[in-house]
Design a protein around this motif. Sequence first.
Motif, PDB file in Angstrom:
ATOM      1  N   LEU A  10       0.675  -1.255   0.000  1.00  0.00           N
ATOM      2  CA  LEU A  10       0.076   0.009   0.052  1.00  0.00           C
ATOM      3  C   LEU A  10       0.802   1.264   0.085  1.00  0.00           C
ATOM      4  O   LEU A  10       0.630   2.345  -0.777  1.00  0.00           O
ATOM      5  CB  LEU A  10      -0.980   0.013   1.194  1.00  0.00           C
ATOM      6  CG  LEU A  10      -2.226  -1.009   1.092  1.00  0.00           C
ATOM      7  CD1 LEU A  10      -2.863  -0.912   2.385  1.00  0.00           C
ATOM      8  CD2 LEU A  10      -3.311  -0.313   0.009  1.00  0.00           C
ATOM      9  N   ALA A  14       0.802   4.314  -2.725  1.00  0.00           N
ATOM     10  CA  ALA A  14       0.372   5.498  -2.450  1.00  0.00           C
ATOM     11  C   ALA A  14       1.616   6.477  -2.872  1.00  0.00           C
ATOM     12  O   ALA A  14       1.211   7.410  -3.640  1.00  0.00           O
ATOM     13  CB  ALA A  14       0.434   5.639  -1.018  1.00  0.00           C
ATOM     14  N   PHE A  48      -4.838  11.061  -4.522  1.00  0.00           N
ATOM     15  CA  PHE A  48      -5.463  10.030  -3.551  1.00  0.00           C
ATOM     16  C   PHE A  48      -4.418   9.376  -2.623  1.00  0.00           C
ATOM     17  O   PHE A  48      -4.790   8.731  -1.695  1.00  0.00           O
ATOM     18  CB  PHE A  48      -6.343   9.137  -4.277  1.00  0.00           C
ATOM     19  CG  PHE A  48      -7.061   8.201  -3.596  1.00  0.00           C
ATOM     20  CD1 PHE A  48      -8.092   8.430  -2.563  1.00  0.00           C
ATOM     21  CD2 PHE A  48      -6.948   6.841  -3.541  1.00  0.00           C
ATOM     22  CE1 PHE A  48      -8.904   7.581  -1.751  1.00  0.00           C
ATOM     23  CE2 PHE A  48      -7.828   5.909  -2.983  1.00  0.00           C
ATOM     24  CZ  PHE A  48      -8.525   6.127  -2.021  1.00  0.00           C
ATOM     25  N   ASP A  51      -4.115  10.223   0.887  1.00  0.00           N
ATOM     26  CA  ASP A  51      -5.097   9.633   1.695  1.00  0.00           C
ATOM     27  C   ASP A  51      -4.727   8.188   2.166  1.00  0.00           C
ATOM     28  O   ASP A  51      -5.303   7.819   3.449  1.00  0.00           O
ATOM     29  CB  ASP A  51      -6.542   9.719   1.149  1.00  0.00           C
ATOM     30  CG  ASP A  51      -6.727  10.964   0.699  1.00  0.00           C
ATOM     31  OD1 ASP A  51      -7.514  11.887   1.367  1.00  0.00           O
ATOM     32  OD2 ASP A  51      -6.673  11.475  -0.438  1.00  0.00           O
ATOM     33  N   ILE A  52      -4.389   7.365   1.090  1.00  0.00           N
ATOM     34  CA  ILE A  52      -3.890   6.051   1.453  1.00  0.00           C
ATOM     35  C   ILE A  52      -2.791   6.297   2.692  1.00  0.00           C
ATOM     36  O   ILE A  52      -2.741   5.358   3.733  1.00  0.00           O
ATOM     37  CB  ILE A  52      -3.438   5.444   0.343  1.00  0.00           C
ATOM     38  CG1 ILE A  52      -4.556   4.903  -0.414  1.00  0.00           C
ATOM     39  CG2 ILE A  52      -2.821   4.011   0.826  1.00  0.00           C
ATOM     40  CD1 ILE A  52      -4.276   4.274  -2.015  1.00  0.00           C
ATOM     41  N   GLU A 201      -8.688  10.816   8.778  1.00  0.00           N
ATOM     42  CA  GLU A 201      -8.001   9.559   7.984  1.00  0.00           C
ATOM     43  C   GLU A 201      -7.222   8.627   8.938  1.00  0.00           C
ATOM     44  O   GLU A 201      -7.059   7.419   8.848  1.00  0.00           O
ATOM     45  CB  GLU A 201      -7.662   9.918   6.648  1.00  0.00           C
ATOM     46  CG  GLU A 201      -8.378  10.521   5.586  1.00  0.00           C
ATOM     47  CD  GLU A 201      -8.049  11.215   4.528  1.00  0.00           C
ATOM     48  OE1 GLU A 201      -8.567  11.386   3.415  1.00  0.00           O
ATOM     49  OE2 GLU A 201      -6.520  11.251   4.304  1.00  0.00           O
ATOM     50  N   GLY A 230     -14.282   0.858  -2.517  1.00  0.00           N
ATOM     51  CA  GLY A 230     -13.288   1.673  -2.508  1.00  0.00           C
ATOM     52  C   GLY A 230     -12.588   2.389  -3.655  1.00  0.00           C
ATOM     53  O   GLY A 230     -12.423   3.702  -3.801  1.00  0.00           O
ATOM     54  N   TRP A 234     -13.274   6.234  -4.861  1.00  0.00           N
ATOM     55  CA  TRP A 234     -12.182   7.070  -5.264  1.00  0.00           C
ATOM     56  C   TRP A 234     -12.170   7.744  -6.808  1.00  0.00           C
ATOM     57  O   TRP A 234     -12.261   8.912  -7.079  1.00  0.00           O
ATOM     58  CB  TRP A 234     -10.950   6.138  -5.427  1.00  0.00           C
ATOM     59  CG  TRP A 234      -9.876   6.694  -5.935  1.00  0.00           C
ATOM     60  CD1 TRP A 234      -9.338   8.194  -6.169  1.00  0.00           C
ATOM     61  CD2 TRP A 234      -8.760   6.084  -6.949  1.00  0.00           C
ATOM     62  NE1 TRP A 234      -8.227   8.480  -6.657  1.00  0.00           N
ATOM     63  CE2 TRP A 234      -7.931   6.979  -7.358  1.00  0.00           C
ATOM     64  CE3 TRP A 234      -8.709   4.936  -7.372  1.00  0.00           C
ATOM     65  CZ2 TRP A 234      -6.758   6.723  -8.270  1.00  0.00           C
ATOM     66  CZ3 TRP A 234      -7.522   4.505  -8.124  1.00  0.00           C
ATOM     67  CH2 TRP A 234      -6.764   5.358  -8.520  1.00  0.00           C
ATOM     68  N   TRP A 252     -12.947  11.415   0.598  1.00  0.00           N
ATOM     69  CA  TRP A 252     -11.793  10.437   0.175  1.00  0.00           C
ATOM     70  C   TRP A 252     -11.240   9.688   1.227  1.00  0.00           C
ATOM     71  O   TRP A 252     -10.646   8.620   0.792  1.00  0.00           O
ATOM     72  CB  TRP A 252     -10.721  11.178  -0.549  1.00  0.00           C
ATOM     73  CG  TRP A 252     -10.673  11.217  -2.089  1.00  0.00           C
ATOM     74  CD1 TRP A 252     -11.878  10.613  -2.645  1.00  0.00           C
ATOM     75  CD2 TRP A 252      -9.817  11.675  -2.765  1.00  0.00           C
ATOM     76  NE1 TRP A 252     -11.440  11.056  -3.900  1.00  0.00           N
ATOM     77  CE2 TRP A 252     -10.364  11.700  -4.052  1.00  0.00           C
ATOM     78  CE3 TRP A 252      -8.613  12.243  -2.666  1.00  0.00           C
ATOM     79  CZ2 TRP A 252      -9.658  11.942  -5.269  1.00  0.00           C
ATOM     80  CZ3 TRP A 252      -7.854  12.632  -3.799  1.00  0.00           C
ATOM     81  CH2 TRP A 252      -8.454  12.459  -5.170  1.00  0.00           C
ATOM     82  N   ALA A 256     -10.471   5.541   0.888  1.00  0.00           N
ATOM     83  CA  ALA A 256      -9.004   5.009   1.309  1.00  0.00           C
ATOM     84  C   ALA A 256      -9.397   4.037   2.555  1.00  0.00           C
ATOM     85  O   ALA A 256      -8.280   3.058   2.344  1.00  0.00           O
ATOM     86  CB  ALA A 256      -8.034   6.090   1.578  1.00  0.00           C
ATOM     87  N   PHE A 260      -7.788   0.174   2.101  1.00  0.00           N
ATOM     88  CA  PHE A 260      -6.993  -0.476   3.364  1.00  0.00           C
ATOM     89  C   PHE A 260      -7.490  -1.680   3.925  1.00  0.00           C
ATOM     90  O   PHE A 260      -6.991  -2.743   3.877  1.00  0.00           O
ATOM     91  CB  PHE A 260      -6.537   0.583   4.411  1.00  0.00           C
ATOM     92  CG  PHE A 260      -5.812   0.344   5.291  1.00  0.00           C
ATOM     93  CD1 PHE A 260      -4.512   0.504   5.308  1.00  0.00           C
ATOM     94  CD2 PHE A 260      -6.318  -0.549   6.435  1.00  0.00           C
ATOM     95  CE1 PHE A 260      -3.414   0.093   6.178  1.00  0.00           C
ATOM     96  CE2 PHE A 260      -5.353  -0.646   7.349  1.00  0.00           C
ATOM     97  CZ  PHE A 260      -4.196  -0.640   7.312  1.00  0.00           C
TER      98      PHE A 260
END
Length: 364
Positions: A10, A14, A48, A51-52, A201, A230, A234, A252, A256, A260
């Motif tokens: 991830l 990201a 985005f 946000d991850i 987040e 998800g 997005w 968002w 995210a 996840f």
Amino acid sequence: MKRLDSIQALRAVAALLVMVCHAATEVDVGTSASASHWWLLVNAKGQFGVDIFFVVSGFVMMYIISGQRSGGTSATWFISERIVRVVPLYWVATLLSVAVGVVVPALKHKSFVTLPYVLRSMFFVPSSNPMTGAPEPVLGLGWTLNYEMFFYVVISCVLLLGIRRVYLALIAVFVALVALGMVLQPESVVLKSWTHTIILEFMFGVLFAQLRLSGVRVGLPVQLALLTAGVAGWLLTGLPIHGEFDLRGLVWGPPAALIFAGVVLGRREAAYPKLLLLIGDASYSLYLTHLFVMRATSLAVNHLPMNPALRPVVFFAIFIPAAVGLSILSYRKFEVPTMRLGRRVLRGWLTKPAVAEGGAAAGT
């Protein structure tokens, strides 16, 4: 903390999203109207990645402190380790950004700096760029680290107060801050940052860490459903091409979080390509250094005699391998050695106080 390959994957995704997001603005210059619209869309959707990152951070921080007893020693260890992990590379990148702006201004779009602005940037105090008025530090990417460091400080304060259920305290604090921001609508850059919806987040990650630590796992069909929802969230929503997005954490943040959960809460760890995991390891370096490579690549490609339509292809063919290669080199030759040195110093500095506190606790 046991290494989770899903977390590293991830992180890689990201960082790559953010990298492509910024590259899109670089190749947009001089393109046709239809191509320009496409690059603007890539830029908007690529954001985005941040946000991850924030959801991942919330998860990892809770995993780091899980099982630790709240108190002054835990708080000191936690914030000290975060400083060792984050500060060295960020300070080097920030000072390099200042130097490039002074010596080779063509490599920077925004090169005007003042000493107070640089100092606020280096110590993670949200501030406005003197040249543009944008709420960003010297190294524009550092705006996310201002949020990260604020998150770390709040965790340290919760630990210092001896609160046992850290995750509940964090959620209460961050929800209260966002609520205050919505009610008061502060004008101060600092207060506006610390009450922005994006800080929620981190809390998604905190919740998922608690769920995983409690043994919650989901099967493959649920994972696929979470990932699908998800990704749809997005792609179907997003930041406006122009203007500020005050509700980012509420729009968002959930997509995210769903992505996840779909990746991390599965009953089995997937097998990820080694290169993707290596990029995940080097994601912090990739995040902080790719803009330098991007601007250098852009200047070089723009001076090559070729059809303008080919420039984006050549740019990406050079930029992506160069940026990833530099980040891996930075991770292995700078991040890892400085982390080892910093933690060795911390052990020597904090071991005796920790022993003393442990002895006092045993005697009560």
